[in-house]
Design a protein around this motif. Structure first.
Motif, PDB file in Angstrom:
ATOM      1  N   ALA A  63       0.821  -1.204   0.000  1.00 20.43           N
ATOM      2  CA  ALA A  63       0.000   0.000   0.000  1.00 20.43           C
ATOM      3  C   ALA A  63       0.860   1.261   0.000  1.00 20.43           C
ATOM      4  CB  ALA A  63      -0.922   0.002   1.209  1.00 20.43           C
ATOM      5  N   ARG A  64       2.047   1.206   0.585  1.00 21.36           N
ATOM      6  CA  ARG A  64       2.914   2.373   0.649  1.00 21.36           C
ATOM      7  C   ARG A  64       3.748   2.566  -0.615  1.00 21.36           C
ATOM      8  NH1 ARG A  64       2.297   6.389   3.646  1.00 21.36           N
ATOM      9  NH2 ARG A  64       4.508   6.697   3.947  1.00 21.36           N
ATOM     10  N   SER A  65       3.804   1.594  -1.488  1.00 19.24           N
ATOM     11  CA  SER A  65       4.664   1.718  -2.672  1.00 19.24           C
ATOM     12  C   SER A  65       4.254   2.867  -3.601  1.00 19.24           C
ATOM     13  CB  SER A  65       4.763   0.395  -3.410  1.00 19.24           C
ATOM     14  OG  SER A  65       3.517  -0.029  -3.858  1.00 19.24           O
ATOM     15  N   PRO A  66       2.972   3.128  -3.871  1.00 22.12           N
ATOM     16  CA  PRO A  66       2.641   4.301  -4.705  1.00 22.12           C
ATOM     17  C   PRO A  66       3.002   5.611  -4.021  1.00 22.12           C
ATOM     18  CG  PRO A  66       0.779   2.808  -4.630  1.00 22.12           C
ATOM     19  CD  PRO A  66       1.788   2.316  -3.632  1.00 22.12           C
ATOM     20  N   ALA A  67       2.857   5.676  -2.701  1.00 21.53           N
ATOM     21  CA  ALA A  67       3.209   6.898  -1.979  1.00 21.53           C
ATOM     22  C   ALA A  67       4.713   7.141  -2.049  1.00 21.53           C
ATOM     23  CB  ALA A  67       2.757   6.790  -0.531  1.00 21.53           C
ATOM     24  N   ALA A  68       5.502   6.092  -1.967  1.00 19.77           N
ATOM     25  CA  ALA A  68       6.954   6.244  -2.066  1.00 19.77           C
ATOM     26  C   ALA A  68       7.339   6.682  -3.476  1.00 19.77           C
ATOM     27  CB  ALA A  68       7.643   4.931  -1.701  1.00 19.77           C
ATOM     28  N   TRP A  69       6.676   6.150  -4.477  1.00 21.68           N
ATOM     29  CA  TRP A  69       6.953   6.534  -5.858  1.00 21.68           C
ATOM     30  C   TRP A  69       6.633   8.017  -6.062  1.00 21.68           C
ATOM     31  CZ3 TRP A  69       9.446   5.073 -10.019  1.00 21.68           C
ATOM     32  CH2 TRP A  69       9.115   5.625 -11.238  1.00 21.68           C
ATOM     33  N   HIS A  70       5.485   8.440  -5.565  1.00 25.70           N
ATOM     34  CA  HIS A  70       5.091   9.841  -5.715  1.00 25.70           C
ATOM     35  C   HIS A  70       6.005  10.748  -4.881  1.00 25.70           C
ATOM     36  CE1 HIS A  70       2.631  13.329  -6.394  1.00 25.70           C
ATOM     37  NE2 HIS A  70       2.516  13.526  -5.105  1.00 25.70           N
ATOM     38  N   GLY A  71       6.383  10.301  -3.699  1.00 23.05           N
ATOM     39  CA  GLY A  71       7.272  11.089  -2.851  1.00 23.05           C
ATOM     40  C   GLY A  71       8.640  11.292  -3.475  1.00 23.05           C
ATOM     41  N   GLY A  72       9.070  10.377  -4.314  1.00 22.40           N
ATOM     42  CA  GLY A  72      10.341  10.537  -5.001  1.00 22.40           C
ATOM     43  C   GLY A  72      10.286  11.586  -6.104  1.00 22.40           C
ATOM     44  N   TRP A  73       9.125  11.741  -6.728  1.00 24.66           N
ATOM     45  CA  TRP A  73       8.976  12.723  -7.805  1.00 24.66           C
ATOM     46  C   TRP A  73       8.679  14.117  -7.282  1.00 24.66           C
ATOM     47  CZ3 TRP A  73      10.294  12.186 -12.696  1.00 24.66           C
ATOM     48  CH2 TRP A  73      10.374  10.907 -13.228  1.00 24.66           C
ATOM     49  N   LYS A  74       8.040  14.217  -6.132  1.00 25.90           N
ATOM     50  CA  LYS A  74       7.586  15.514  -5.630  1.00 25.90           C
ATOM     51  C   LYS A  74       8.728  16.512  -5.398  1.00 25.90           C
ATOM     52  CE  LYS A  74       3.945  17.337  -2.929  1.00 25.90           C
ATOM     53  NZ  LYS A  74       3.157  17.961  -3.935  1.00 25.90           N
ATOM     54  N   PRO A  75       9.861  16.152  -4.801  1.00 29.17           N
ATOM     55  CA  PRO A  75      10.935  17.136  -4.621  1.00 29.17           C
ATOM     56  C   PRO A  75      11.510  17.651  -5.948  1.00 29.17           C
ATOM     57  CG  PRO A  75      11.315  15.254  -3.201  1.00 29.17           C
ATOM     58  CD  PRO A  75      10.168  14.915  -4.097  1.00 29.17           C
ATOM     59  N   CYS A  76      11.382  16.891  -7.003  1.00 31.12           N
ATOM     60  CA  CYS A  76      11.904  17.320  -8.309  1.00 31.12           C
ATOM     61  C   CYS A  76      10.978  18.324  -8.989  1.00 31.12           C
ATOM     62  CB  CYS A  76      12.073  16.109  -9.225  1.00 31.12           C
ATOM     63  SG  CYS A  76      13.208  14.896  -8.588  1.00 31.12           S
TER      64      CYS A  76
END
Length: 93
Positions: A63-76
């Motif tokens: 369940a946390r994998s999409p949040a981690a994926w999105h969290g990686g793109w957000k700072p960029c």
């Protein structure tokens, strides 16, 4: 006398087999890489009842994998799909 699975050789092997059962059941991902050669060669039943302890862990990680994926793109400051975002931002009027 306790009855153990024919797959189990050690505690680490049992944990690995339980995680393989949980990941295979809940995510339907291929799990052959998690099993040892001996476990892959066995043809006994999978110990699904014994693997109940890892189902909340597998479900939480999945369940946390999409949040981690999105969290990686957000700072960029990039959209999740850069080509789509580029097309929408730079459209001709």
């Amino acid at each position: 006398m306790t009855r153990t699975s024919p797959f189990a050789e050690s505690l680490f092997s049992r944990i690995r087999l339980d995680l393989a059962c949980g990941i295979g059941l809940l995510t339907r991902l291929p799990i052959n890489g998690l099993l040892s050669a001996r476990q892959r060669a066995q043809s006994g039943p999978w110990p699904l009842a014994r693997s109940l302890w890892c189902w909340p862990l597998v479900g939480g990680a999945w369940a946390r994998s999409p949040a981690a994926w999105h969290g990686g793109w957000k700072p960029c400051m990039w959209p999740p799909c850069p080509p789509l975002g580029w097309r929408w931002r730079h459209r001709a009027p």
